[in-house]
Motif scaffolding. Structure first.
Motif, short mmCIF file in Angstrom:
data_model
loop_
_atom_site.label_atom_id
_atom_site.label_comp_id
_atom_site.label_asym_id
_atom_site.label_seq_id
_atom_site.Cartn_x
_atom_site.Cartn_y
_atom_site.Cartn_z
N PRO A 1 -67.71 -49.58 -5.87
CA PRO A 1 -68.95 -50.03 -5.21
C PRO A 1 -69.60 -48.94 -4.36
O PRO A 1 -70.84 -48.85 -4.32
N ILE A 2 -68.80 -48.12 -3.69
CA ILE A 2 -69.37 -47.00 -2.92
C ILE A 2 -70.11 -46.05 -3.86
O ILE A 2 -71.22 -45.60 -3.56
N LEU A 3 -69.51 -45.76 -5.01
CA LEU A 3 -70.14 -44.91 -6.03
C LEU A 3 -71.47 -45.49 -6.48
O LEU A 3 -72.47 -44.78 -6.55
N ILE A 4 -71.50 -46.78 -6.77
CA ILE A 4 -72.72 -47.43 -7.25
C ILE A 4 -73.82 -47.39 -6.19
O ILE A 4 -74.97 -47.05 -6.48
N VAL A 5 -73.47 -47.70 -4.95
CA VAL A 5 -74.48 -47.69 -3.87
C VAL A 5 -75.01 -46.28 -3.66
O VAL A 5 -76.23 -46.07 -3.58
N MET A 6 -74.10 -45.29 -3.58
CA MET A 6 -74.56 -43.91 -3.35
C MET A 6 -75.44 -43.41 -4.50
O MET A 6 -76.47 -42.77 -4.25
N THR A 7 -75.04 -43.67 -5.72
CA THR A 7 -75.82 -43.21 -6.87
C THR A 7 -77.17 -43.90 -6.91
O THR A 7 -78.18 -43.28 -7.28
N THR B 1 -72.19 -37.58 -5.02
CA THR B 1 -71.51 -38.84 -5.27
C THR B 1 -70.27 -38.66 -6.14
O THR B 1 -69.23 -39.27 -5.88
N ILE B 2 -70.35 -37.83 -7.15
CA ILE B 2 -69.19 -37.57 -8.01
C ILE B 2 -68.06 -36.95 -7.19
O ILE B 2 -66.89 -37.31 -7.34
N ASN B 3 -68.40 -36.03 -6.31
CA ASN B 3 -67.38 -35.41 -5.46
C ASN B 3 -66.77 -36.42 -4.48
O ASN B 3 -65.56 -36.42 -4.26
N VAL B 4 -67.61 -37.26 -3.90
CA VAL B 4 -67.12 -38.28 -2.98
C VAL B 4 -66.20 -39.25 -3.74
O VAL B 4 -65.16 -39.66 -3.23
N PHE B 5 -66.57 -39.63 -4.95
CA PHE B 5 -65.73 -40.52 -5.76
C PHE B 5 -64.36 -39.92 -6.01
O PHE B 5 -63.33 -40.58 -5.83
N GLY B 6 -64.33 -38.65 -6.40
CA GLY B 6 -63.05 -37.97 -6.63
C GLY B 6 -62.20 -37.89 -5.37
O GLY B 6 -60.97 -37.97 -5.44
N PHE B 7 -62.83 -37.75 -4.23
CA PHE B 7 -62.10 -37.68 -2.97
C PHE B 7 -61.58 -39.06 -2.55
O PHE B 7 -60.46 -39.20 -2.07
N LEU B 8 -62.42 -40.10 -2.71
CA LEU B 8 -62.07 -41.43 -2.20
C LEU B 8 -61.14 -42.23 -3.11
O LEU B 8 -60.38 -43.06 -2.60
N LEU B 9 -61.20 -42.03 -4.42
CA LEU B 9 -60.42 -42.87 -5.33
C LEU B 9 -58.93 -42.93 -4.99
O LEU B 9 -58.38 -44.02 -4.88
N PRO B 10 -58.24 -41.80 -4.77
CA PRO B 10 -56.83 -41.92 -4.44
C PRO B 10 -56.58 -42.51 -3.04
O PRO B 10 -55.49 -43.00 -2.76
N ARG B 11 -57.57 -42.48 -2.19
CA ARG B 11 -57.39 -42.95 -0.82
C ARG B 11 -57.78 -44.42 -0.63
O ARG B 11 -57.10 -45.17 0.06
N LEU B 12 -58.91 -44.82 -1.23
CA LEU B 12 -59.42 -46.18 -1.04
C LEU B 12 -59.16 -47.10 -2.23
O LEU B 12 -59.40 -48.30 -2.13
#
Length: 154
Positions: free
Chosen positions: A104-110, A86-97
């Motif tokens: 919210p994606i971070l919260i749901v995944m975690t 989830t931390i890796n996905v957050f770092g990837f998605l933040l600049p894009r989304l």
């Protein structure tokens, strides 16, 4: 040397190593002064405090007697893997989304790491934490974090 508490021994060792690592890593940045701290000032202080906490816990694990030695149980692999992913996905998605969709994606995944997953609580947490993140980082600190996805913000 006799380990009296396995849990405290390994936790203390982990804190000590992470703290020393952060303190050493912080020396690569400017320290500044107390009045005008540089980029390495806070990580150095935090690393030293973490290492001291680890040393204290490590010392206690070797000196304070416990009933059963507090053995380490099974490693909870699922939560560990989910949180790291989830931390890796957050770092990837933040600049894009942007922050509004990524948090919210971070919260749901975690939340999927827990055995007590409930959609209602997760959705409430996502809304509240996204609002607080906006309030602190965008409104309060005026950081330049993308708020909306690139395809919306232009």
């Amino acid at each position: 040397m006799n380990i009296k508490s396995q849990k405290d021994f390994w936790a203390g060792l982990m804190f000590l190593l992470v703290g020393v690592g952060f303190a050493i890593g912080a020396t690569n940045y400017s320290m500044g002064t107390s009045a005008r701290p540089g980029a390495g000032y806070f990580p150095l202080g935090l690393g030293i405090l973490t290492a001291l906490l680890g040393a204290f816990i490590l010392f206690e694990s070797l000196t304070i007697e416990t009933d059963d030695g507090e053995p380490i149980g099974k490693i909870a692999w699922r939560p560990l893997i989910v949180v790291v992913l989830t931390i890796n996905v957050f770092g990837f998605l933040l600049p894009r989304l942007g922050m509004i969709l990524t948090i919210p994606i971070l919260i749901v995944m975690t939340s999927l790491a827990s055995d007590e997953f409930r959609w209602r609580g997760v959705l409430i947490s996502a809304v509240v934490l996204t609002a607080f993140a906006w309030l602190i980082f965008i409104a309060g600190l005026k950081l330049t974090i993308p708020l909306w996805p690139k395809f919306i913000a232009g």
